[in-house]
Design a protein around this motif. Structure first.
Motif, mmCIF file in Angstrom:
data_model
loop_
_atom_site.group_PDB
_atom_site.id
_atom_site.type_symbol
_atom_site.label_atom_id
_atom_site.label_comp_id
_atom_site.label_asym_id
_atom_site.label_seq_id
_atom_site.Cartn_x
_atom_site.Cartn_y
_atom_site.Cartn_z
ATOM 1 N N PHE A 121 2.499 68.562 17.230
ATOM 2 C CA PHE A 121 3.374 67.757 18.077
ATOM 3 C C PHE A 121 4.035 66.622 17.305
ATOM 4 C CE2 PHE A 121 4.369 64.620 21.385
ATOM 5 C CZ PHE A 121 5.184 65.406 22.191
ATOM 6 N N ASP A 122 3.308 66.002 16.386
ATOM 7 C CA ASP A 122 3.890 64.920 15.577
ATOM 8 C C ASP A 122 5.100 65.414 14.789
ATOM 9 O OD1 ASP A 122 2.092 63.021 16.441
ATOM 10 O OD2 ASP A 122 0.750 63.276 14.725
ATOM 11 N N ALA A 123 4.969 66.569 14.155
ATOM 12 C CA ALA A 123 6.091 67.141 13.391
ATOM 13 C C ALA A 123 7.258 67.459 14.316
ATOM 14 C CB ALA A 123 5.641 68.399 12.647
ATOM 15 N N PHE A 124 6.952 67.937 15.512
ATOM 16 C CA PHE A 124 8.004 68.241 16.493
ATOM 17 C C PHE A 124 8.789 66.981 16.839
ATOM 18 C CE2 PHE A 124 9.175 68.385 21.038
ATOM 19 C CZ PHE A 124 10.113 69.411 20.994
ATOM 20 N N VAL A 125 8.075 65.900 17.146
ATOM 21 C CA VAL A 125 8.729 64.643 17.528
ATOM 22 C C VAL A 125 9.534 64.074 16.359
ATOM 23 C CG1 VAL A 125 8.303 62.250 18.228
ATOM 24 C CG2 VAL A 125 7.077 64.111 19.346
ATOM 25 N N MET A 126 8.994 64.139 15.154
ATOM 26 C CA MET A 126 9.686 63.591 13.987
ATOM 27 C C MET A 126 10.974 64.364 13.666
ATOM 28 S SD MET A 126 8.014 60.951 13.315
ATOM 29 C CE MET A 126 8.732 60.444 11.776
ATOM 30 N N ASP A 127 11.040 65.634 14.049
ATOM 31 C CA ASP A 127 12.226 66.447 13.766
ATOM 32 C C ASP A 127 13.286 66.377 14.862
ATOM 33 O OD1 ASP A 127 11.305 67.249 11.323
ATOM 34 O OD2 ASP A 127 10.470 69.145 12.038
ATOM 35 N N LEU A 128 13.011 65.669 15.943
ATOM 36 C CA LEU A 128 14.000 65.554 17.017
ATOM 37 C C LEU A 128 15.215 64.777 16.524
ATOM 38 C CD1 LEU A 128 11.748 64.750 20.112
ATOM 39 C CD2 LEU A 128 12.875 66.918 19.570
ATOM 40 N N VAL A 129 16.385 65.183 16.958
ATOM 41 C CA VAL A 129 17.634 64.503 16.611
ATOM 42 C C VAL A 129 18.422 64.242 17.885
ATOM 43 C CG1 VAL A 129 17.782 65.508 14.303
ATOM 44 C CG2 VAL A 129 18.861 66.675 16.212
ATOM 45 N N ASP A 130 19.385 63.377 17.781
ATOM 46 C CA ASP A 130 20.264 63.082 18.901
ATOM 47 C C ASP A 130 21.044 64.338 19.292
ATOM 48 O OD1 ASP A 130 23.128 62.037 19.922
ATOM 49 O OD2 ASP A 130 21.556 60.610 20.435
ATOM 50 N N GLY A 131 21.243 64.551 20.575
ATOM 51 C CA GLY A 131 21.948 65.725 21.073
ATOM 52 C C GLY A 131 23.369 65.853 20.552
ATOM 53 N N SER A 132 23.977 64.735 20.154
ATOM 54 C CA SER A 132 25.356 64.788 19.656
ATOM 55 C C SER A 132 25.471 65.597 18.360
ATOM 56 C CB SER A 132 25.904 63.378 19.442
ATOM 57 O OG SER A 132 25.161 62.718 18.432
ATOM 58 N N VAL A 133 24.347 65.774 17.661
ATOM 59 C CA VAL A 133 24.359 66.579 16.439
ATOM 60 C C VAL A 133 24.796 68.007 16.765
ATOM 61 C CG1 VAL A 133 22.873 67.590 14.654
ATOM 62 C CG2 VAL A 133 22.616 65.183 15.293
ATOM 63 N N TYR A 134 24.424 68.482 17.947
ATOM 64 C CA TYR A 134 24.729 69.858 18.344
ATOM 65 C C TYR A 134 25.891 69.953 19.324
ATOM 66 C CZ TYR A 134 20.250 70.684 16.181
ATOM 67 O OH TYR A 134 19.230 70.734 15.296
ATOM 68 N N ASP A 135 26.553 68.828 19.602
ATOM 69 C CA ASP A 135 27.659 68.820 20.561
ATOM 70 C C ASP A 135 28.902 69.426 19.932
ATOM 71 O OD1 ASP A 135 29.477 68.343 22.553
ATOM 72 O OD2 ASP A 135 29.500 66.172 22.302
ATOM 73 N N THR A 136 29.296 70.579 20.420
ATOM 74 C CA THR A 136 30.493 71.265 19.914
ATOM 75 C C THR A 136 31.604 71.280 20.957
ATOM 76 O OG1 THR A 136 29.702 73.425 20.665
ATOM 77 C CG2 THR A 136 29.119 72.756 18.415
ATOM 78 N N SER A 137 31.486 70.443 21.995
ATOM 79 C CA SER A 137 32.453 70.492 23.087
ATOM 80 C C SER A 137 33.884 70.235 22.615
ATOM 81 C CB SER A 137 32.075 69.519 24.195
ATOM 82 O OG SER A 137 32.029 68.192 23.697
ATOM 83 N N GLU A 138 34.068 69.315 21.680
ATOM 84 C CA GLU A 138 35.427 69.031 21.192
ATOM 85 C C GLU A 138 35.981 70.223 20.416
ATOM 86 O OE1 GLU A 138 38.797 66.895 21.215
ATOM 87 O OE2 GLU A 138 36.938 66.351 22.226
ATOM 88 N N GLN A 139 35.137 70.866 19.607
ATOM 89 C CA GLN A 139 35.575 72.041 18.844
ATOM 90 C C GLN A 139 35.841 73.222 19.769
ATOM 91 O OE1 GLN A 139 32.022 72.022 16.671
ATOM 92 N NE2 GLN A 139 32.831 70.919 14.918
ATOM 93 N N ASP A 140 35.051 73.351 20.840
ATOM 94 C CA ASP A 140 35.206 74.462 21.777
ATOM 95 C C ASP A 140 36.414 74.272 22.684
ATOM 96 O OD1 ASP A 140 32.864 75.406 20.687
ATOM 97 O OD2 ASP A 140 31.610 74.682 22.334
ATOM 98 N N ARG A 141 36.847 73.035 22.851
ATOM 99 C CA ARG A 141 37.917 72.706 23.790
ATOM 100 C C ARG A 141 39.256 73.299 23.370
ATOM 101 N NH1 ARG A 141 41.285 67.979 25.329
ATOM 102 N NH2 ARG A 141 41.367 67.440 23.140
#
Length: 99
Positions: free
Chosen positions: A35-55
């Motif tokens: 679980f510690d490794a899982f939490v440490m690897d979390l990133v902000d959702g904007s890293v995966y936000d492709t809405s502008e590219q998909d638009r």
């Protein structure tokens, strides 16, 4: 779905974090060693936000569809004012007449 997997570690050590694919015969994929490794690897959702590219492709597809429909009906459509332009008048004539 994400889950803590106690299958290997038992109840007295750190469980791994796994992804269980319910729609894929409950296939299990390791996400993090614990679980510690899982939490440490979390990133902000904007890293995966492709809405502008998909638009842009979505808008291009919509405009293509509008052009096809307008051609089939025999009218031009002005996106600027949202009014139908009669087929016997050019967009320039219509713009000057409605300015």
């Amino acid at each position: 779905m994400l889950a803590l997997d106690h299958c290997v570690c038992g109840m007295h050590s750190e469980p791994a974090v796994v992804h269980v694919a319910q729609e894929d015969d409950f296939a299990i994929t390791l996400v993090a060693e614990d679980f510690d490794a899982f939490v440490m690897d979390l990133v902000d959702g904007s890293v995966y936000d492709t809405s502008e590219q998909d638009r842009l492709p979505a808008i291009a597809a919509l405009l293509d569809d509008l052009a096809t429909v307008a051609g089939e009906v025999g009218v031009l459509y002005s996106l600027r004012n949202g009014e139908l332009l009669p087929p016997d008048r050019s967009p320039m004539e219509w713009s000057v007449a409605h300015s």
